[in-house]
Motif scaffolding. Structure first.
Motif, PDB file in Angstrom:
ATOM      1  N   UNK A  64       0.839  -1.206   0.000  1.00 31.26           N
ATOM      2  CA  UNK A  64       0.000   0.000   0.000  1.00 31.26           C
ATOM      3  C   UNK A  64       0.873   1.253   0.000  1.00 31.26           C
ATOM      4  N   UNK A  65       1.910   1.265   0.824  1.00 32.11           N
ATOM      5  CA  UNK A  65       2.788   2.436   0.921  1.00 32.11           C
ATOM      6  C   UNK A  65       3.454   2.734  -0.418  1.00 32.11           C
ATOM      7  N   UNK A  66       4.003   1.685  -1.061  1.00 30.78           N
ATOM      8  CA  UNK A  66       4.725   1.898  -2.312  1.00 30.78           C
ATOM      9  C   UNK A  66       3.780   2.351  -3.417  1.00 30.78           C
ATOM     10  N   UNK A  67       2.637   1.686  -3.554  1.00 33.38           N
ATOM     11  CA  UNK A  67       1.695   2.071  -4.615  1.00 33.38           C
ATOM     12  C   UNK A  67       1.160   3.488  -4.393  1.00 33.38           C
ATOM     13  N   UNK A  68       0.812   3.802  -3.152  1.00 29.89           N
ATOM     14  CA  UNK A  68       0.306   5.151  -2.863  1.00 29.89           C
ATOM     15  C   UNK A  68       1.376   6.197  -3.131  1.00 29.89           C
ATOM     16  N   UNK A  69       2.620   5.887  -2.790  1.00 26.35           N
ATOM     17  CA  UNK A  69       3.707   6.841  -3.018  1.00 26.35           C
ATOM     18  C   UNK A  69       3.884   7.142  -4.495  1.00 26.35           C
TER      19      UNK A  69
ATOM     20  N   UNK B 190       7.294  -3.753  -9.421  1.00 28.25           N
ATOM     21  CA  UNK B 190       6.907  -5.027  -8.812  1.00 28.25           C
ATOM     22  C   UNK B 190       5.670  -4.858  -7.943  1.00 28.25           C
ATOM     23  N   UNK B 191       5.547  -3.709  -7.279  1.00 25.09           N
ATOM     24  CA  UNK B 191       4.363  -3.456  -6.454  1.00 25.09           C
ATOM     25  C   UNK B 191       3.112  -3.371  -7.320  1.00 25.09           C
ATOM     26  N   UNK B 192       3.192  -2.665  -8.436  1.00 21.59           N
ATOM     27  CA  UNK B 192       2.027  -2.557  -9.314  1.00 21.59           C
ATOM     28  C   UNK B 192       1.736  -3.880 -10.022  1.00 21.59           C
ATOM     29  N   UNK B 193       2.766  -4.693 -10.251  1.00 20.91           N
ATOM     30  CA  UNK B 193       2.528  -6.026 -10.815  1.00 20.91           C
ATOM     31  C   UNK B 193       1.711  -6.867  -9.837  1.00 20.91           C
ATOM     32  N   UNK B 194       2.019  -6.776  -8.543  1.00 21.68           N
ATOM     33  CA  UNK B 194       1.238  -7.505  -7.534  1.00 21.68           C
ATOM     34  C   UNK B 194      -0.196  -6.976  -7.487  1.00 21.68           C
ATOM     35  N   UNK B 195      -0.349  -5.652  -7.539  1.00 22.41           N
ATOM     36  CA  UNK B 195      -1.690  -5.062  -7.541  1.00 22.41           C
ATOM     37  C   UNK B 195      -2.473  -5.505  -8.777  1.00 22.41           C
ATOM     38  N   UNK B 196      -1.799  -5.568  -9.929  1.00 19.02           N
ATOM     39  CA  UNK B 196      -2.431  -6.017 -11.171  1.00 19.02           C
ATOM     40  C   UNK B 196      -2.920  -7.458 -11.014  1.00 19.02           C
ATOM     41  N   UNK B 197      -2.087  -8.319 -10.430  1.00 24.69           N
ATOM     42  CA  UNK B 197      -2.478  -9.718 -10.256  1.00 24.69           C
ATOM     43  C   UNK B 197      -3.678  -9.846  -9.330  1.00 24.69           C
ATOM     44  N   UNK B 198      -3.751  -8.987  -8.300  1.00 26.21           N
ATOM     45  CA  UNK B 198      -4.896  -9.020  -7.403  1.00 26.21           C
ATOM     46  C   UNK B 198      -6.172  -8.611  -8.132  1.00 26.21           C
ATOM     47  N   UNK B 199      -6.089  -7.539  -8.931  1.00 24.42           N
ATOM     48  CA  UNK B 199      -7.271  -7.053  -9.657  1.00 24.42           C
ATOM     49  C   UNK B 199      -7.729  -8.079 -10.694  1.00 24.42           C
ATOM     50  N   UNK B 200      -6.801  -8.653 -11.446  1.00 24.01           N
ATOM     51  CA  UNK B 200      -7.165  -9.633 -12.476  1.00 24.01           C
ATOM     52  C   UNK B 200      -7.819 -10.851 -11.827  1.00 24.01           C
ATOM     53  N   UNK B 201      -7.223 -11.336 -10.748  1.00 20.92           N
ATOM     54  CA  UNK B 201      -7.769 -12.526 -10.103  1.00 20.92           C
ATOM     55  C   UNK B 201      -9.094 -12.281  -9.415  1.00 20.92           C
ATOM     56  N   UNK B 202      -9.256 -11.108  -8.808  1.00 22.95           N
ATOM     57  CA  UNK B 202     -10.470 -10.845  -8.052  1.00 22.95           C
ATOM     58  C   UNK B 202     -11.613 -10.294  -8.882  1.00 22.95           C
TER      59      UNK B 202
END
Length: 619
Positions: free
Chosen positions: A36-41, A432-444
């Motif tokens: 959350x910190x990295x993506x928000x930053x 890498x942080x946005x890649x993780x966020x992307x994987x969460x959005x695609x999966x959910x």
């Protein structure tokens, strides 16, 4: 892969298993907070021109805490890798004693980390980071995580038979008494602290002590014997080893790998490859190599790739009549090939410790990986046989259109990673942080296969796995600090330059390859690169070798050693995933590794294969 626990003691059950729930969730929550910190930053800085000054400090502190809590969970699960080749060949009773000694040494190291980390927190109270945050907030979570490690280590030690514990403790006490007695009676004849450090490292490593703890114990032996360095230096160097924003890409890319497995992207991509090329000659093997290429460009974690691909394709190989040992051997060889496909964790580590451009290393690794992949695919086709159509479609019967949708989602993740690097929009960690966020959005949202429980499990597994890796990185940094104090880098550099002066640059390249292959076979890949990368890369630069080219050569050589029998830890991991004995993979893996070694020589002596792409892109 870890210190064995006798079955008779295991029946007593663990008294501290519930504590692992705490370490699991703390590590996972700290990792989620970091995300959350990295993506928000990045969003606030890029879209609203409102950078968060404290974001980097908080992100690094969260990573240190998550790493040590995750390492504690990994220790409780007995997942720490170690060299068991020699211990496994001992008779039953000596092996139990060696295991007991090793378990006690894990307690000693864990307690030393905990005590010194808490002391370091106390000594830094009142000091602040560059952004004004309390400095001790980095060290106290490290200390608390190490306290949990100590509790788990004590639990594993006490689960042995009482006689084994007593004899193991007596052996450790006798060794300590021998040194102190020798030092008291004849101090001039006592071996140097460096010699004792080296001896301790070799003995404990060959005795099956997990690699991270063997590295940390070697540094502790030097500090204890040398006598003038405070213990907090040990904890400070461990924290320094992972207190870097660049390394945060490691847990994020590992998280991407677990999220891909949980959200259905992995299965869809493998099934699509099976539909497209599975029926051709050697089709399943071609799918295996191609899948490793695809996954390595997404998750960054090679063992996560091996697990995702092997879990699907090794059973398919069994059904097709192929020897499972051969399938696992190709899986391991494909993991070696994938060592230089971005975003590889070992490339990130090497870039960090050797001060090389991570984006440049990523670009430099693409063509060498392509060469090795083409060789493996060609061999698979030449030596393979056609797979029956009934064995190709092993998935749940999804339509080809839905599989193409899954493939497009995976491709979108790959494009995000590469475009992010080239555009300069974000750093490797932020991508890498946005890649993780992307994987969460695609999966959910898109696939609707990633529910809250599956996402939580992915964060727990990622925090544990990254804690395991980063604990090794931290321990290796403590040893690297000691080696620097002894001027080992300077001596190695001068020796390698002298050899190259008499034998030519090619001799330096060959020696470097041999060193990394040997060290890669007995050390986890990160540890080998942390210790030898800073030693060899500056020497290569002085000899006129392009650092990016040399970095790729080191990583490939390390990968060959990591999966080479009989000591290669990566091979043991692949065999566990494929559920086959190591012996059944030895013959085929030597053939594949021989081909990859020839590819490595081509890569080493034709630098353009590594340098053409990064130079064309301005690195």
């Amino acid at each position: 892969m870890s210190i064995a626990v006798p079955t008779t003691a295991a029946r007593r059950g663990s008294l501290v298993a519930p504590l692992r729930v705490i370490t699991d969730w703390v590590a996972a929550l700290l990792l989620a907070a970091d995300l959350v910190v990295v993506c928000a930053s990045v969003v606030l800085r890029s879209l609203f021109n409102a950078p968060i000054e404290w974001a980097d400090d908080v992100a690094r502190g969260l990573m240190v805490g998550s790493s040590f809590f995750g390492a504690a969970s990994a220790l409780q699960r007995a997942e720490n890798p170690g060299v068991v080749f020699f211990v496994d060949r001992l008779p039953a009773y000596p092996r139990r004693l060696v295991d007991a000694v090793g378990a006690l040494l894990v307690v000693v190291v864990s307690a030393a980390v905990a005590i010194n980390a808490m002391r370091l927190g106390q000594s830094t109270t009142g000091q602040t980071t560059g952004s004004g945050l309390p400095l001790e907030l980095t060290f106290y979570p490290m200390g608390v995580g190490a306290i949990f490690m100590t509790i788990f280590a004590l639990d594993q030690f006490r689960r042995r038979a009482w006689t084994d514990m007593a004899v193991g403790a007596a052996i450790v006490a006798a060794v300590a008494a021998l040194y102190y007695g020798w030092d008291a009676l004849s101090p001039d004849t006592v071996p140097s602290s460096g010699s004792l450090m080296l001896a301790g490292f070799v003995v404990t490593l060959m005795g099956g002590l997990p690699i991270g703890f063997a590295l940390a114990l070697a540094a502790l032996v030097f500090i204890w014997v040398e006598g003038t360095l405070p213990g907090v230096i040990f904890a400070q160097q461990m924290a320094r080893g992972i207190d870097n924003f660049v390394l945060l890409a490691i847990p994020f890319f590992i998280l991407v790998g677990y999220l891909m497995e949980a959200n259905g992207m992995s299965v869809r991509l493998i099934e699509l490859l099976q539909r497209l090329v599975g029926r051709m000659r050697g089709g399943l093997n071609v799918v295996m190599v191609t899948a490793m290429v695809m996954f390595s460009g997404i998750s960054g974690s090679k063992m996560a790739d091996v697990a995702a691909v092997g879990a699907v394709l090794v059973p398919a190989a069994r059904r097709s009549g192929q020897k499972p040992g051969s399938a696992v051997a190709l899986l391991a060889a494909s993991a070696v090939m994938a060592e230089t496909i971005p975003p590889c964790i070992n490339l990130i580590i090497l870039g960090f410790v050797a001060n090389l451009s991570i984006g440049g290393l990523f670009m430099a690794g693409i063509l060498p990986a392509g060469l090795m992949a083409l060789v493996l695919i060609a061999v698979s086709i030449i030596l393979g046989r056609k797979t029956p159509a009934a064995l190709v479609e092993t998935g749940p019967g999804r339509s080809l259109a839905s599989l193409w949708g899954g493939g497009a989602a995976s491709l979108g993740l790959i494009l995000m990673i590469f475009i992010g690097f080239k555009s300069g929009f974000a750093t490797a960690t932020e991508i890498s942080a946005f890649a993780a966020l992307y994987a969460i959005v695609i999966g959910g949202v898109v696939f609707r296969e990633l529910g809250p429980r599956a996402a939580a499990r992915s964060f727990i597994h990622a925090a544990t796995r990254s804690g395991l890796v980063l604990f090794i990185v931290a321990a290796a940094q403590s040893l690297a600090f000691v080696l620097t104090l002894q001027q080992v880098p300077h001596m190695v550099g001068e020796m390698m330059i002298a050899l190259s002066a008499s034998g030519g640059t090619w001799l330096f390249m060959i020696l470097s390859i041999v060193i990394l292959m040997l060290m890669g076979s007995v050390l986890e890949g990160a540890a080998a690169l942390i210790i030898f990368g800073p030693l060899l890369v500056p020497v290569a630069a002085r000899l006129g070798i392009d650092p990016l080219h040399f970095g790729v050569v080191l990583v490939v050589a390390m990968g060959i050693g990591l999966f080479a029998p009989p000591l290669g830890l990566g091979l043991y991991g692949a065999c566990l995933i494929g559920n086959v004995p190591v012996e059944s993979t030895v013959k085929p893996i030597f053939g594949y590794l021989g081909l990859l070694f020839l590819c490595l020589l081509v890569i080493a002596f034709f630098p353009a294969i590594s340098t053409a792409l990064p130079h064309a892109l301005g690195y």
